[in-house]
Every structure is written in C-alpha cells, then in structure tokens.
Motif scaffolding. Structure first.
Motif, PDB file in Angstrom:
ATOM      1  N   UNK A  23     -28.622  13.293  72.778  1.00  0.00           N
ATOM      2  CA  UNK A  23     -28.904  14.236  73.856  1.00  0.00           C
ATOM      3  C   UNK A  23     -29.929  15.222  73.328  1.00  0.00           C
ATOM      4  N   UNK A  24     -30.624  15.886  74.231  1.00  0.00           N
ATOM      5  CA  UNK A  24     -31.625  16.858  73.790  1.00  0.00           C
ATOM      6  C   UNK A  24     -30.989  17.986  72.996  1.00  0.00           C
ATOM      7  N   UNK A  25     -29.824  18.453  73.448  1.00  0.00           N
ATOM      8  CA  UNK A  25     -29.142  19.549  72.748  1.00  0.00           C
ATOM      9  C   UNK A  25     -28.757  19.131  71.338  1.00  0.00           C
ATOM     10  N   UNK A  26     -28.165  17.965  71.217  1.00  0.00           N
ATOM     11  CA  UNK A  26     -27.764  17.482  69.896  1.00  0.00           C
ATOM     12  C   UNK A  26     -28.982  17.232  69.021  1.00  0.00           C
ATOM     13  N   UNK A  27     -30.042  16.663  69.604  1.00  0.00           N
ATOM     14  CA  UNK A  27     -31.224  16.362  68.806  1.00  0.00           C
ATOM     15  C   UNK A  27     -31.895  17.623  68.286  1.00  0.00           C
ATOM     16  N   UNK A  28     -31.918  18.681  69.086  1.00  0.00           N
ATOM     17  CA  UNK A  28     -32.504  19.937  68.588  1.00  0.00           C
ATOM     18  C   UNK A  28     -31.789  20.396  67.322  1.00  0.00           C
ATOM     19  N   UNK A  29     -30.466  20.316  67.336  1.00  0.00           N
ATOM     20  CA  UNK A  29     -29.677  20.736  66.169  1.00  0.00           C
ATOM     21  C   UNK A  29     -29.913  19.793  64.995  1.00  0.00           C
ATOM     22  N   UNK A  30     -29.815  18.491  65.241  1.00  0.00           N
ATOM     23  CA  UNK A  30     -29.972  17.500  64.172  1.00  0.00           C
ATOM     24  C   UNK A  30     -31.391  17.514  63.633  1.00  0.00           C
ATOM     25  N   UNK A  31     -32.380  17.575  64.518  1.00  0.00           N
ATOM     26  CA  UNK A  31     -33.776  17.606  64.093  1.00  0.00           C
ATOM     27  C   UNK A  31     -34.091  18.822  63.244  1.00  0.00           C
ATOM     28  N   UNK A  32     -33.547  19.969  63.613  1.00  0.00           N
ATOM     29  CA  UNK A  32     -33.751  21.186  62.818  1.00  0.00           C
ATOM     30  C   UNK A  32     -33.137  21.017  61.430  1.00  0.00           C
ATOM     31  N   UNK A  33     -31.921  20.466  61.381  1.00  0.00           N
ATOM     32  CA  UNK A  33     -31.246  20.253  60.095  1.00  0.00           C
ATOM     33  C   UNK A  33     -32.000  19.235  59.246  1.00  0.00           C
ATOM     34  N   UNK A  34     -32.471  18.159  59.853  1.00  0.00           N
ATOM     35  CA  UNK A  34     -33.221  17.150  59.099  1.00  0.00           C
ATOM     36  C   UNK A  34     -34.526  17.728  58.578  1.00  0.00           C
ATOM     37  N   UNK A  74     -27.338  17.654  53.870  1.00  0.00           N
ATOM     38  CA  UNK A  74     -27.761  17.329  55.236  1.00  0.00           C
ATOM     39  C   UNK A  74     -26.569  17.323  56.191  1.00  0.00           C
ATOM     40  N   UNK A  75     -25.469  16.726  55.759  1.00  0.00           N
ATOM     41  CA  UNK A  75     -24.278  16.659  56.614  1.00  0.00           C
ATOM     42  C   UNK A  75     -23.736  18.057  56.916  1.00  0.00           C
ATOM     43  N   UNK A  76     -23.731  18.922  55.921  1.00  0.00           N
ATOM     44  CA  UNK A  76     -23.250  20.293  56.137  1.00  0.00           C
ATOM     45  C   UNK A  76     -24.147  21.013  57.138  1.00  0.00           C
ATOM     46  N   UNK A  77     -25.469  20.906  56.970  1.00  0.00           N
ATOM     47  CA  UNK A  77     -26.401  21.545  57.906  1.00  0.00           C
ATOM     48  C   UNK A  77     -26.179  21.043  59.331  1.00  0.00           C
ATOM     49  N   UNK A  80     -22.568  22.126  60.773  1.00  0.00           N
ATOM     50  CA  UNK A  80     -22.509  23.541  61.184  1.00  0.00           C
ATOM     51  C   UNK A  80     -23.213  23.747  62.519  1.00  0.00           C
ATOM     52  N   UNK A  81     -24.407  23.165  62.641  1.00  0.00           N
ATOM     53  CA  UNK A  81     -25.157  23.307  63.887  1.00  0.00           C
ATOM     54  C   UNK A  81     -24.473  22.626  65.063  1.00  0.00           C
ATOM     55  N   UNK A  83     -21.230  21.867  65.385  1.00  0.00           N
ATOM     56  CA  UNK A  83     -20.004  22.598  65.711  1.00  0.00           C
ATOM     57  C   UNK A  83     -20.321  23.870  66.493  1.00  0.00           C
ATOM     58  N   UNK A  84     -21.365  24.592  66.095  1.00  0.00           N
ATOM     59  CA  UNK A  84     -21.770  25.799  66.816  1.00  0.00           C
ATOM     60  C   UNK A  84     -22.164  25.447  68.242  1.00  0.00           C
ATOM     61  N   UNK A  85     -22.950  24.388  68.407  1.00  0.00           N
ATOM     62  CA  UNK A  85     -23.408  23.979  69.727  1.00  0.00           C
ATOM     63  C   UNK A  85     -22.240  23.546  70.612  1.00  0.00           C
ATOM     64  N   UNK A  86     -21.270  22.835  70.035  1.00  0.00           N
ATOM     65  CA  UNK A  86     -20.137  22.314  70.808  1.00  0.00           C
ATOM     66  C   UNK A  86     -19.002  23.325  70.945  1.00  0.00           C
ATOM     67  N   UNK A  87     -19.123  24.452  70.268  1.00  0.00           N
ATOM     68  CA  UNK A  87     -18.062  25.460  70.340  1.00  0.00           C
ATOM     69  C   UNK A  87     -16.761  24.958  69.743  1.00  0.00           C
ATOM     70  N   UNK A  88     -16.863  24.276  68.632  1.00  0.00           N
ATOM     71  CA  UNK A  88     -15.677  23.707  67.997  1.00  0.00           C
ATOM     72  C   UNK A  88     -15.706  23.960  66.508  1.00  0.00           C
ATOM     73  N   UNK A  89     -14.611  23.633  65.848  1.00  0.00           N
ATOM     74  CA  UNK A  89     -14.520  23.708  64.397  1.00  0.00           C
ATOM     75  C   UNK A  89     -14.016  22.369  63.895  1.00  0.00           C
ATOM     76  N   UNK A  90     -14.222  22.120  62.614  1.00  0.00           N
ATOM     77  CA  UNK A  90     -13.664  20.913  62.019  1.00  0.00           C
ATOM     78  C   UNK A  90     -14.711  19.910  61.588  1.00  0.00           C
ATOM     79  N   UNK A  91     -14.188  18.788  61.143  1.00  0.00           N
ATOM     80  CA  UNK A  91     -14.999  17.719  60.593  1.00  0.00           C
ATOM     81  C   UNK A  91     -15.867  17.074  61.679  1.00  0.00           C
ATOM     82  N   UNK A  92     -17.127  16.846  61.338  1.00  0.00           N
ATOM     83  CA  UNK A  92     -18.059  16.163  62.233  1.00  0.00           C
ATOM     84  C   UNK A  92     -18.307  14.747  61.734  1.00  0.00           C
ATOM     85  N   UNK A  93     -18.582  14.604  60.434  1.00  0.00           N
ATOM     86  CA  UNK A  93     -18.907  13.311  59.854  1.00  0.00           C
ATOM     87  C   UNK A  93     -17.696  12.693  59.165  1.00  0.00           C
TER      88      UNK A  93
END
Length: 170
Positions: A23-34, A74-77, A80-81, A83-93
């Motif tokens: 999604x565009x929202x997810x890609x903005x976060x992932x692209x920034x982290x990458x 990379x996974x931490x970056x 964090x992004x 989880x912030x975007x989704x308004x959640x906490x916890x493991x992503x990967x």
C-alpha cells in the motif's frame, strides 16, 4: 560462511496481524527505512521487492555478522515505522529471515530478476494478468534510483549479471 564478495538474497516475512505491505502508506514507511538503512553496519541494499506479507532484498554484506546486524537494523527501522503507522505495538517480522548466498553470475542474474519481478509471479499464481512492460511500483525496478545504492561493490552484481545475461542470449 558468507564472504564479502558474494551478494545475498534475503526474504523477510511479517506476522499475520500486520497489514498488507503493498500500500502507499506502508511503502512510504518501508521505503524511508530502506533508504536510511541502505548502507549501514556493513550492509548495502542493491535491490528490493515488497509483497503483501514479505519483502525480498538483494544485499551485499561485509560478512555474516554484518549481514545479521544490517538486516536486524533494517527490520527495527521498518517495524518501528509500521507499528507507528498502524497504531500498534509488538512484533512485525518473523523471528528469522531467510538468506541465500549467491555464488555465480547466473545465480545472481536469476535472483535479481526474481526479486524485481516477484509481484508478476504472485499475480500469475492468482490468475491475474499484467500488461507487458509493467514495472512493479513496490520494487527497486521502479524506485531503485531513489532508494537502493547505484553502484554495487561485488563483481557478481556489477559485471557478473551482465556477463550471465550475455551468455544466456548466445
């Protein structure tokens, strides 16, 4: 054992409760982290592809420890992004990532094509058809000039891919 002269194909899986990464929202976060982690801790990002529940990376690392630390960073970056975007906490990967060391020009050329065209494979599996010449907007084939590093260090990614492509056409 990983030597610095070999690129690596890495696959990162996300948990079942994480939103779709395409999604565009997810890609903005992932692209920034990458982009921020493209060259850190002895890891260099060369290609990527973001799918709904996993990410493919083609990277160079100075060794096994640099690969582990770089992927962890990379996974931490990204986590964090996201989880912030989704308004959640916890493991992503998932706990582990899959890494395949690429040792030959042909293997690197195939891995690079696989990473860049991964969404096409998934679309065909679903029965969707993509027009000829379509470029995945969630991959380095489209965004490489802004996120991935322009000049790989390893011979296999610099010249080996071109050599394998030239040999396969003959």
């Amino acid at each position: 054992m990983l030597a610095a002269r070999f690129p690596v194909h890495v696959t990162l899986r996300v948990g079942p409760d994480v939103w779709n990464l395409r999604s565009r929202r997810s890609f903005r976060v992932i692209g920034t982290a990458l982009g921020a982690g493209a060259e850190r801790l002895g890891l260099r990002l060369c290609d990527f592809s973001i799918q709904g529940n996993h990410i493919h990376l083609l990277v160079e690392a100075n060794g096994q420890v640099a690969l582990a630390r770089g992927i962890q960073g990379l996974c931490i970056r990204m986590a964090r992004g996201l989880n912030r975007m989704m308004g959640r906490k916890g493991r992503v990967f998932a706990d582990r990532y899959h890494a395949h060391i690429l040792r030959t020009p042909t293997e690197v050329a195939r891995a690079r094509a696989y990473v860049r065209d991964n969404h096409r494979k998934h679309a065909e599996r679903r029965g969707d058809s993509l027009r000829a010449g379509w470029v995945d907007p969630y991959s380095s084939a489209s965004h490489g000039h802004r996120i991935v590093l322009p000049a790989p260090h390893t011979w296999l990614l610099r010249a080996g891919v071109a050599r394998a492509s030239r040999v396969s056409r003959e």
